[in-house]
Design an enzyme around this catalytic site. Sequence first.
Site, PDB file in Angstrom:
ATOM      1  N   SER A  93       0.805  -1.223   0.000  1.00  0.00           N
ATOM      2  CA  SER A  93       0.000   0.000   0.000  1.00  0.00           C
ATOM      3  C   SER A  93       0.837   1.273   0.000  1.00  0.00           C
ATOM      4  CB  SER A  93      -0.950   0.018   1.206  1.00  0.00           C
ATOM      5  OG  SER A  93      -0.219   0.121   2.403  1.00  0.00           O
ATOM      6  N   LYS A 163       0.982   4.749   6.911  1.00  0.00           N
ATOM      7  CA  LYS A 163       0.439   5.561   5.815  1.00  0.00           C
ATOM      8  C   LYS A 163       1.113   6.934   5.847  1.00  0.00           C
ATOM      9  CE  LYS A 163      -2.767   2.403   4.913  1.00  0.00           C
ATOM     10  NZ  LYS A 163      -2.692   1.531   3.723  1.00  0.00           N
TER      11      LYS A 163
END
Length: 317
Positions: A93, A163
């Site tokens: 990701s 993230k």
Amino acid sequence: MGDLAVGARSGHEGPEERPQRPDETAAPAAQDHFRSGSDSPDGGAPESDGQPPGPKKQRSFWKELPLLIGIALVLALLIKTFLVQAFSIPSDSMQNTLQQGDRVLVDKLTPWFGSQPNRGEVVVFHDPDNWLAGEPTANPNALQTALSWIGLMPSAEEKDLIKRVIGVGGDTIECKGTGPLKVNGRALIEPYVYPGNTPCSVDDQGGQFKVTVPPGKIWVMGDHRQNSLDSRYHQQDKDQGFVPVGNVVGRAIVIAWPPTRWDTLPVPDTFDQGLSVTAPGALGLTGAMPLVLWRRRRLAARLTVGNARVSGSGTAG
């Protein structure tokens, strides 16, 4: 009797022996004892006979090894708890910034001093509301569990995510079509986005959005935009996709493993272009300042005139 006398006087003639008193009988033996033993007659230190004391015998390395290992483990645990911790990247990701299998070091010290996450930082945070549902769970052995507990290996049991911070409290973030992504009305230039991806996805599940980040929260997105279930896709949870600042473990500062991937993780230049928005209260205060100053001057002028009148009437009376 004569043999005994001759034997006592063998050799040359000497002075006549005097009888030995009872209290002198054990003296030589006692002296020998004090010289060769560890105590002196008066209870003091042993006689050294002029020889310096020998050096203390050094402890064996094998006897010191457990102590050294114990100190190393305590230091490793303290470092993991308060300074730096290693984390493993389990997914794609954050490509291409981070690859699956990378090991990153996360700074855990600065949050202890009240530092808040900033835009552009890559952060590790605890799962806010079951974001990892359905993800495979690792089954570490006893050795891996022990090493992860002291920080020598990434933890496989903690439910943490990594993230990039896109917005902080007060920011308005929006994306339409395929982008660009905008923060407080400014379009971001995002060189870190995975090649071939668009800043936004054209779908109704989270690809199109406009949100304002509440105080104490952050909005996060993966660099692999079309392969990241980030804040966009959790807007129906209890935090509406935002991550509480209290969930942030720390900022990822360096890729430590493998050696061929070693690199730092700086904040991209795109987040230095003045994205901060002036709060409405600050704007109102700025606009009100000239009016307040003008009113204060008028009040001061009236007080001056009034004082002059009072002083004049007092003199006439």
